[in-house]
Design an enzyme around this catalytic site. Structure first.
Site, PDB file in Angstrom:
ATOM      1  N   LYS A  71     -56.972  -6.576 -24.677  1.00 17.75           N
ATOM      2  CA  LYS A  71     -56.544  -7.982 -24.576  1.00 17.75           C
ATOM      3  C   LYS A  71     -57.490  -8.826 -23.703  1.00 17.75           C
ATOM      4  O   LYS A  71     -57.678 -10.003 -23.972  1.00 17.75           O
ATOM      5  CB  LYS A  71     -55.112  -8.063 -24.051  1.00 17.75           C
ATOM      6  CG  LYS A  71     -54.082  -7.546 -25.062  1.00 17.75           C
ATOM      7  CD  LYS A  71     -52.668  -7.727 -24.545  1.00 17.75           C
ATOM      8  CE  LYS A  71     -51.646  -7.192 -25.549  1.00 17.75           C
ATOM      9  NZ  LYS A  71     -50.266  -7.341 -25.070  1.00 17.75           N
ATOM     10  N   ASP A 108     -47.089 -13.254 -26.676  1.00 21.24           N
ATOM     11  CA  ASP A 108     -46.006 -12.457 -26.072  1.00 21.24           C
ATOM     12  C   ASP A 108     -44.912 -13.342 -25.474  1.00 21.24           C
ATOM     13  O   ASP A 108     -43.717 -13.065 -25.627  1.00 21.24           O
ATOM     14  CB  ASP A 108     -46.560 -11.539 -24.963  1.00 21.24           C
ATOM     15  CG  ASP A 108     -47.135 -10.246 -25.529  1.00 21.24           C
ATOM     16  OD1 ASP A 108     -46.847  -9.923 -26.696  1.00 21.24           O
ATOM     17  OD2 ASP A 108     -47.877  -9.572 -24.797  1.00 21.24           O
TER      18      ASP A 108
HETATM   19  P1  NAP Z   1     -48.529  -2.894 -17.443  1.00 21.27           P
HETATM   20  O1  NAP Z   1     -49.417  -4.092 -17.379  1.00 21.27           O
HETATM   21  O2  NAP Z   1     -49.130  -1.540 -17.407  1.00 21.27           O
HETATM   22  O3  NAP Z   1     -47.434  -3.011 -16.247  1.00 21.27           O
HETATM   23  C1  NAP Z   1     -46.543  -1.958 -15.996  1.00 21.27           C
HETATM   24  C2  NAP Z   1     -45.487  -2.415 -14.995  1.00 21.27           C
HETATM   25  O4  NAP Z   1     -44.548  -1.347 -14.838  1.00 21.27           O
HETATM   26  C3  NAP Z   1     -46.032  -2.714 -13.604  1.00 21.27           C
HETATM   27  O5  NAP Z   1     -45.284  -3.753 -13.025  1.00 21.27           O
HETATM   28  C4  NAP Z   1     -45.794  -1.376 -12.878  1.00 21.27           C
HETATM   29  O6  NAP Z   1     -45.667  -1.514 -11.472  1.00 21.27           O
HETATM   30  C5  NAP Z   1     -44.469  -0.971 -13.453  1.00 21.27           C
HETATM   31  N1  NAP Z   1     -44.247   0.467 -13.342  1.00 21.27           N
HETATM   32  C6  NAP Z   1     -44.871   1.463 -14.003  1.00 21.27           C
HETATM   33  N2  NAP Z   1     -44.385   2.671 -13.628  1.00 21.27           N
HETATM   34  C7  NAP Z   1     -43.427   2.429 -12.702  1.00 21.27           C
HETATM   35  C8  NAP Z   1     -42.553   3.259 -11.929  1.00 21.27           C
HETATM   36  N3  NAP Z   1     -42.584   4.603 -12.042  1.00 21.27           N
HETATM   37  N4  NAP Z   1     -41.695   2.659 -11.080  1.00 21.27           N
HETATM   38  C9  NAP Z   1     -41.651   1.315 -10.968  1.00 21.27           C
HETATM   39  N5  NAP Z   1     -42.448   0.459 -11.662  1.00 21.27           N
HETATM   40  C10 NAP Z   1     -43.327   1.020 -12.514  1.00 21.27           C
HETATM   41  O7  NAP Z   1     -47.640  -2.916 -18.765  1.00 21.27           O
HETATM   42  P2  NAP Z   1     -47.217  -4.177 -19.668  1.00 21.27           P
HETATM   43  O8  NAP Z   1     -48.209  -4.358 -20.751  1.00 21.27           O
HETATM   44  O9  NAP Z   1     -46.888  -5.326 -18.780  1.00 21.27           O
HETATM   45  O10 NAP Z   1     -45.891  -3.598 -20.364  1.00 21.27           O
HETATM   46  C11 NAP Z   1     -44.703  -3.363 -19.613  1.00 21.27           C
HETATM   47  C12 NAP Z   1     -43.598  -2.879 -20.563  1.00 21.27           C
HETATM   48  O11 NAP Z   1     -43.314  -3.896 -21.524  1.00 21.27           O
HETATM   49  C13 NAP Z   1     -43.993  -1.636 -21.362  1.00 21.27           C
HETATM   50  O12 NAP Z   1     -42.882  -0.812 -21.470  1.00 21.27           O
HETATM   51  C14 NAP Z   1     -44.369  -2.188 -22.739  1.00 21.27           C
HETATM   52  O13 NAP Z   1     -44.142  -1.266 -23.776  1.00 21.27           O
HETATM   53  C15 NAP Z   1     -43.394  -3.363 -22.840  1.00 21.27           C
HETATM   54  N6  NAP Z   1     -43.878  -4.435 -23.739  1.00 21.27           N
HETATM   55  C16 NAP Z   1     -43.052  -4.786 -24.767  1.00 21.27           C
HETATM   56  C17 NAP Z   1     -43.442  -5.812 -25.621  1.00 21.27           C
HETATM   57  C18 NAP Z   1     -42.532  -6.199 -26.755  1.00 21.27           C
HETATM   58  O14 NAP Z   1     -42.985  -6.882 -27.675  1.00 21.27           O
HETATM   59  N7  NAP Z   1     -41.263  -5.831 -26.700  1.00 21.27           N
HETATM   60  C19 NAP Z   1     -44.665  -6.484 -25.416  1.00 21.27           C
HETATM   61  C20 NAP Z   1     -45.470  -6.095 -24.338  1.00 21.27           C
HETATM   62  C21 NAP Z   1     -45.057  -5.053 -23.500  1.00 21.27           C
HETATM   63  P3  NAP Z   1     -46.964  -1.367 -10.502  1.00 21.27           P
HETATM   64  O15 NAP Z   1     -47.614  -2.715 -10.495  1.00 21.27           O
HETATM   65  O16 NAP Z   1     -46.378  -0.980  -9.198  1.00 21.27           O
HETATM   66  O17 NAP Z   1     -47.835  -0.306 -11.096  1.00 21.27           O
END
Ligand code: NAP
Length: 289
Positions: A71, A108
């Protein structure tokens, strides 16, 4: 509808890409709207992403969706970023123009809001503080969209509080006069007190990841609980929230809605996010269990 040599061509680029549901959804929409089109997975290594995106017009593509880890590369590769992409700092949809130039946008946030409006139609931005769990890429899009919609107070809760601090500082510059607080992970349950909306945007609750241990007691029952995770469709957190009586907004709806602008560009018609589209994607998800 057959795919012929004259097909409108688009795809989804990522690394890996085999998990992507986009080919199923866009393929369905091409058929549903009787369009001669092809939507293909594009497995592109991170080092090749910028070159591959710039090659799209030369290969006759009308555009592509971009998923992680590309991205940021897509943001750098396009000729023009629209206002939404500029604020989000990422591009997830690349649209080839008739002169061969590339416009990038990020869908998004709009997908999240369209889904929230559909699945929690009674929610109002002014009904109380929004609590957002997570500060990753998806959370940033949700935060900007909620503030754009008129949310007056946002509580950003993240395991790494420095990232919540940084995002809060960024957002305060864009949305002056709003209350935007960073909240430490230990305060995550207390942050729900009096909230009007809870959005779960961490990867907790995803298949293979631990569940949340969030205590929902302080969350008013009028607050919808929106989940971004869609594998599983119902997470342990949304199951608990549903049993308490909260309106649930699932992650699959966001996935479907965020795909609309891209398809409108390469398909030439605005597709409908209906029960049939949802069912087709859901069946593929279930078959992967
Ligand atoms: P990302 O940039 O990798 O961010 C991950 C987030 O999760 C960070 O805030 C991270 O905290 C937190 N995290 C990870 N492991 C954790 C743990 N063990 N305990 C507490 N916090 C934890 O991911 P993203 O792209 O934003 O995506 C986040 C979620 O949204 C994913 O599950 C993804 O599949 C979903 N998503 C869904 C859609 C949809 O269309 N429905 C679209 C995009 C994303 P830290 O900063 O502390 O690491």
């Amino acid at each position: 509808m057959l795919t012929t040599g004259a097909a409108r061509v688009a795809g989804v680029m990522g690394w890996p890409i085999t998990h992507s549901l986009s080919p199923v959804l866009h393929g369905h929409w091409f058929r549903r709207h009787g369009i001669d089109g092809a939507y293909v997975p594009l497995a592109v290594r991170p080092d090749d992403a910028i070159a591959a995106i710039r090659m799209l017009p030369k290969l006759g593509f009308l555009g592509c969706n971009v998923t992680q880890p590309h991205k940021e590369a897509a943001f750098a590769a396009v000729d023009l970023r629209d206002a939404v992409a500029a604020r989000m700092g990422v591009v997830n949809t690349v649209m080839v123009q008739s002169d061969g130039s590339l416009i990038g946008t990020s869908t998004d946030g709009a997908g999240f809001m369209a889904n929230l409006r559909e699945q929690a139609p009674d929610w109002r931005p002014e009904q109380g503080p929004a609590v957002l769990l997570g500060t990753g890429g998806a959370a940033r899009a949700v935060a900007i969209t909620l503030l754009d919609a008129g949310v007056l107070e946002l509580r950003l809760v993240n395991r790494t509080v420095a990232k919540a601090d940084a995002l809060a500082a960024d957002l305060r510059l864009i949305f002056q006069g709003r209350r935007i607080d960073a909240v430490g992970w230990q305060e995550r349950s207390a942050a729900l007190e009096g909230a009007g909306l809870l959005v779960q945007a961490t990867s907790l609750g995803m298949k293979g990841q631990p569940n949340h241990d969030l205590q929902l007691d302080g969350l008013p029952l009028s607050a919808p609980v929106a989940e971004l995770v869609y594998v599983p469709l119902e997470t342990e957190l949304t199951a608990r929230a549903r049993r308490r009586g909260h309106r649930i907004v699932d992650g699959l709806g966001m996935l479907l809605h965020q795909a609309v602008p891209g398809f409108a560009h390469w398909g030439g018609v605005t597709p409908t996010v209906d029960a049939e589209a949802r069912q087709i994607v859901l069946e593929v998800l279930r078959s992967r269990r």
